[in-house]
Every structure is written in C-alpha cells, then in structure tokens.
Scaffold this motif. Structure first.
Motif, PDB file in Angstrom:
ATOM      1  N   GLY A  34      -0.919   4.358 -22.831  1.00 55.41           N
ATOM      2  CA  GLY A  34      -0.951   4.317 -21.434  1.00 55.41           C
ATOM      3  C   GLY A  34      -0.091   5.037 -20.944  1.00 55.41           C
ATOM      4  O   GLY A  34      -0.725   6.299 -21.622  1.00 55.41           O
ATOM      5  N   GLY A  35       0.383   4.841 -19.645  1.00 53.31           N
ATOM      6  CA  GLY A  35       0.345   3.573 -18.668  1.00 53.31           C
ATOM      7  C   GLY A  35      -1.282   2.866 -18.623  1.00 53.31           C
ATOM      8  O   GLY A  35      -2.784   3.636 -18.656  1.00 53.31           O
ATOM      9  N   ASP A 321      11.416  -0.637 -26.166  1.00 54.61           N
ATOM     10  CA  ASP A 321      12.573  -1.507 -26.147  1.00 54.61           C
ATOM     11  C   ASP A 321      11.627  -1.620 -25.242  1.00 54.61           C
ATOM     12  O   ASP A 321      12.537  -2.586 -24.341  1.00 54.61           O
ATOM     13  N   VAL A 322      11.004  -1.631 -24.276  1.00 57.44           N
ATOM     14  CA  VAL A 322      10.570  -1.834 -23.015  1.00 57.44           C
ATOM     15  C   VAL A 322       9.511  -2.148 -22.023  1.00 57.44           C
ATOM     16  O   VAL A 322       8.396  -1.557 -23.183  1.00 57.44           O
ATOM     17  N   PRO A 323       8.492  -3.266 -21.892  1.00 51.35           N
ATOM     18  CA  PRO A 323       7.641  -3.695 -21.952  1.00 51.35           C
ATOM     19  C   PRO A 323       6.500  -2.443 -20.837  1.00 51.35           C
ATOM     20  O   PRO A 323       7.717  -1.934 -20.388  1.00 51.35           O
ATOM     21  N   PHE A 324       5.240  -1.959 -21.391  1.00 53.45           N
ATOM     22  CA  PHE A 324       4.436  -1.190 -21.106  1.00 53.45           C
ATOM     23  C   PHE A 324       4.320  -1.671 -19.473  1.00 53.45           C
ATOM     24  O   PHE A 324       3.487  -1.425 -19.111  1.00 53.45           O
ATOM     25  N   MET A 325       3.359  -3.154 -19.104  1.00 51.33           N
ATOM     26  CA  MET A 325       3.537  -3.555 -19.090  1.00 51.33           C
ATOM     27  C   MET A 325       3.846  -5.404 -18.081  1.00 51.33           C
ATOM     28  O   MET A 325       4.772  -6.248 -19.023  1.00 51.33           O
ATOM     29  N   ARG A 326       4.308  -5.312 -17.123  1.00 52.56           N
ATOM     30  CA  ARG A 326       5.001  -6.709 -16.855  1.00 52.56           C
ATOM     31  C   ARG A 326       4.692  -7.477 -15.453  1.00 52.56           C
ATOM     32  O   ARG A 326       3.738  -6.782 -14.818  1.00 52.56           O
ATOM     33  N   ALA A 368      -6.907  -3.760 -16.198  1.00 52.41           N
ATOM     34  CA  ALA A 368      -5.610  -2.228 -15.888  1.00 52.41           C
ATOM     35  C   ALA A 368      -6.640  -1.988 -17.007  1.00 52.41           C
ATOM     36  O   ALA A 368      -6.918  -1.888 -17.842  1.00 52.41           O
ATOM     37  N   ILE A 369      -5.834  -0.431 -16.868  1.00 53.39           N
ATOM     38  CA  ILE A 369      -7.270   0.874 -17.148  1.00 53.39           C
ATOM     39  C   ILE A 369      -5.866   2.270 -17.819  1.00 53.39           C
ATOM     40  O   ILE A 369      -5.613   2.241 -16.847  1.00 53.39           O
ATOM     41  N   TYR A 370      -6.511   2.612 -18.761  1.00 54.05           N
ATOM     42  CA  TYR A 370      -5.923   3.495 -19.567  1.00 54.05           C
ATOM     43  C   TYR A 370      -7.098   4.230 -19.689  1.00 54.05           C
ATOM     44  O   TYR A 370      -7.586   4.609 -19.904  1.00 54.05           O
ATOM     45  N   ASP A 371      -5.965   5.651 -18.827  1.00 54.02           N
ATOM     46  CA  ASP A 371      -7.390   6.897 -18.905  1.00 54.02           C
ATOM     47  C   ASP A 371      -6.740   8.101 -19.592  1.00 54.02           C
ATOM     48  O   ASP A 371      -5.687   8.362 -19.230  1.00 54.02           O
ATOM     49  N   PRO A 372      -6.934   8.512 -20.946  1.00 55.62           N
ATOM     50  CA  PRO A 372      -6.216   8.947 -22.040  1.00 55.62           C
ATOM     51  C   PRO A 372      -6.153  10.593 -21.454  1.00 55.62           C
ATOM     52  O   PRO A 372      -4.975  11.478 -21.203  1.00 55.62           O
ATOM     53  N   LYS A 373      -7.388  11.125 -20.551  1.00 59.67           N
ATOM     54  CA  LYS A 373      -6.985  11.977 -19.682  1.00 59.67           C
ATOM     55  C   LYS A 373      -6.074  11.624 -18.950  1.00 59.67           C
ATOM     56  O   LYS A 373      -6.045  13.176 -17.837  1.00 59.67           O
ATOM     57  N   PRO A 378       3.570   3.922 -16.667  1.00 59.84           N
ATOM     58  CA  PRO A 378       3.568   2.956 -16.980  1.00 59.84           C
ATOM     59  C   PRO A 378       4.489   1.661 -16.127  1.00 59.84           C
ATOM     60  O   PRO A 378       5.643   2.451 -15.402  1.00 59.84           O
ATOM     61  N   ASP A 379       4.411   0.425 -16.238  1.00 53.70           N
ATOM     62  CA  ASP A 379       5.378  -0.364 -14.820  1.00 53.70           C
ATOM     63  C   ASP A 379       6.502   0.056 -15.087  1.00 53.70           C
ATOM     64  O   ASP A 379       7.507   0.256 -16.375  1.00 53.70           O
ATOM     65  N   PRO A 380       7.219  -0.053 -13.874  1.00 51.20           N
ATOM     66  CA  PRO A 380       8.918   0.726 -13.720  1.00 51.20           C
ATOM     67  C   PRO A 380       9.396  -0.290 -14.143  1.00 51.20           C
ATOM     68  O   PRO A 380       9.595  -1.699 -14.786  1.00 51.20           O
TER      69      PRO A 380
END
Length: 382
Positions: A34-35, A321-326, A368-373, A378-380
């Motif tokens: 992510g994000g 410890d916190v979500p990467f998406m909510r 939702a899309i993750y572009d490694p480059k 991530p979501d706040p």
C-alpha cells in the motif's frame, strides 16, 4: 515567531481531541502493501441489477439473482483481463444470510470498467452439494490460479444451518467442477460439521503472474472468521487443518482488545509470499464498547495485514495496528451494513499493479489500486 509558536500549540491541541476533523497520518511498515488508492469517479464498479433473470435449477423458475445486493468479490486474471466473481443476492428473504447467493461474472481490460454476464456462473443446483448449499447458496469466494492454468475457488457453502468452506476448479472461470467441503475427509471428518469460512490460499509472483505456491512441499491455506487458522493440502481439494498436539485447532492470530480487529480477524484475498515474509490480508471487525478502538466506528469492518514467517506459515511475526483501508465513502457506509464495510476478498496482479476488490457495506463492489512505483498514502487514521 510568536504567531508560529501559537499556531503549533493550537495544532497540537486539536490533534489530541478525540474525533477531531484533522486527519492523522497513517504510515505503513516496509513489509506491508500500500497504500491503495480509490480511483476517482469509478466506484462502486458493480451494483445490484434488477433487470437480469436466471432460470434457477432448484426452483425451476426465473429469479432476479442479483437484484438485492452485489458484494464480496474474488478476482484473478484470465487471457489478459481481470475477472471478478462477485456474490449476488436475490430478494428471496430479508436480511443478510436469509436470501440465496450466487456468483456473478464480470471482466475488464483495465480493471475499472466491467462487462457483466447476464446469468451467474456458480450457484446451488440439484447436485451432490445441494445439502450444503441450499437454500442459502454460494457465498464469499476467493480465487487463485496454478502455474498450469487451473483456477481454484474457495467459497462458503451456506445451507442456513452450518457454513462450510467448499472448493471448486475451472479452466475458464465459467464452467466449474465442485469438489465439496474442504475438510470432509481430514481426521475422519472431525471438522466437517464445525462452522468454517473465509479461505486465503498462499500465492507468489512467478514469471510476472500471481500463482498458487507450496511451502515445504505442501499447499497452504489461511482460513477463519473469529481467529485465523491454517490448513495444508497436496492436491488443492482435500485439506487438513493445522492442529495442536491435543488435536484442537491451532490459532495463528486472534482479535486484539482495543484495536480495529477487536472482534474478528477474518481472512481476505489470497495470501502472498514475499521476500520479507508471507502477507495475509484480512478483515478486522471493530468491537462495540470499551474493547474496541474508539478511533473507528463500532462494528465496522476495516482492512488489515499480518506478516508470517516465509519458512513457517504458521508463525506470525507482526501485523498492522491500524487498518490500511477503512470505510470512508458514502456507499461504504450505507446499504445492508450501515456500520461501514470495506471487506477485502479479491486482489489481482495486473500490468504491474495490484487491484484490490472489496465489498462495500455488503451491498456493492469497489476497487482500490496499489502501484508499487507510485504508492498512495493509506487511509488516514480518523
């Protein structure tokens, strides 16, 4: 200088206020994915359709098979396109789990705009699985592919008595062979009649494709809703749960008091073997009351990641410890599940990016899309 100092004091004070509108930044560790960015103006990509009809082989009549809800998708790549298998519910009952679910088929050349089949491709029928799948149906698929092009789907067989994980195989994602409950034979059927669902098979990237892989000569599967358990197989069809010395199920990770996953840790899309370890993508449910994380809505489902040892898939190392998406968008917080849901189930590696497909409040499908480059944030946190 005095103005700047006063401004910083006010800003610090505001950040400490519970529920403050100022978003707290969410940072991911280097092992995590992510994000993921939600493309603007695209979601939801699949919504209910009241016009399609299907001649049901059990009822022997036409039904509006995707008229009530379309959600909780699996995803993979076939012939240069992303294919999403999504759970659809008709209007045969009232409430989650009291309608009949079937799996729809949608394909896309860009991962964003989909063409849908007018009829489901996977559903309960008058076959040898009817006792497990009727009247509740076939729910919540996860799909992956072998190196030789055999697609394997794990799904919940729901007869409105006991949910069970079933497995089926296909070469084209449209014509399927059902193999029955995955724990039917293991340990003389000891685990056949316990409630079990949500399976994430271990995969890796090989030759630019995401494929099913083995560890120490066996296929690995994470599964479970309340806790995360494991299972192994030599043929992808018959699975043996990982157990303790006393024969009880071995819990790999469990809910944590005070965190977003305080009530459930439910497995998501296929797990992924990386250089840093095995990443399990999972869905955490936030418990209501003092046991939950008050920064997130009570009973909401958010997306988490856990890291396991790449040599021992049963050994957890750490998790977010916190979500990467909510749930953030309106359609992620309305519908069948108004507490809010981003329920991740399908992820496809496509054109060197990761496309994550998720259920929105048990009613629609989002991406939702993750572009490694060019990774997004991530979501706040709030």
């Amino acid at each position: 200088m005095r103005f700047i100092y006063s401004y910083l004091k006010v800003l610090t004070f505001l950040l400490l206020i519970p529920g403050c509108l100022l978003a707290q930044e969410n940072k991911l560790p280097d092992w995590a994915f992510g994000g993921f960015a939600r493309p603007e103006g695209i979601n939801p990509i699949i919504s209910p359709d009241s016009t399609t009809r299907f001649m049901d082989p059990v009822l022997h009549k036409l039904v509006g098979w995707e008229s009530n809800d379309t959600f909780n998708p699996a995803a993979t790549v076939l012939n240069g396109k992303i294919v999403v298998l999504y759970r659809s519910e008709d209007k045969s009952g009232v409430g989650i789990g009291f309608r009949t679910s079937r799996l729809g088929y949608a394909s896309s050349s860009d991962g964003l705009h989909f063409t849908r089949s007018k009829t489901p491709v996977f559903y309960p029928a008058d076959d040898d699985q009817k006792k497990y799948e009727w009247p509740g149906g076939c729910e919540d698929p996860r799909v992956a592919v072998t190196k030789n092009g055999t697609y394997v789907v794990f799904y919940t067989q729901w007869n409105r008595e006991t949910p069970r994980l079933g497995v089926a195989t296909s070469k084209d994602l449209k014509h399927w062979t059902k193999h029955g409950p995955i724990f039917e034979d293991a340990y003389q059927g000891k685990f056949l009649n316990i409630a079990h669902k949500s399976a994430s098979i271990l995969t890796k990237i090989a030759g630019g494709k995401q494929v099913i892989t083995k560890i120490n000569g066996k296929y690995w599967l994470y599964w479970g809703e309340l806790h995360v358990y494991g299972a192994t197989s030599t043929n992808l069809v018959d699975w043996a749960p990982v157990v303790n010395t006393d024969g009880s199920l071995k819990e790999f990770i469990s809910p944590r008091r005070g965190f977003f996953d305080s009530e459930l840790t439910e497995c998501g899309p296929p797990a992924l073997l990386t250089d840093k370890g095995i990443i399990l993508f999972y869905n955490g449910k936030n418990k209501k009351g003092d046991d939950g994380d008050k920064r997130f809505t009570a009973n909401s489902y958010c997306a988490g990641q856990a890291l396991f040892d790449k040599h021992d898939p049963s050994k957890p190392i750490t998790r977010l410890d916190v979500p990467f998406m909510r749930p953030m968008a309106s359609f992620e917080k309305s519908g069948q599940y108004p507490a809010g849901t981003v329920f991740i189930e399908g992820m496809a590696y496509f054109k060197q990016k990761w496309y994550l497909y998720y259920g929105c409040a048990d009613s629609r499908v989002g991406v939702a899309i993750y572009d490694p480059k060019h990774a997004a944030k991530p979501d706040p946190i709030n």
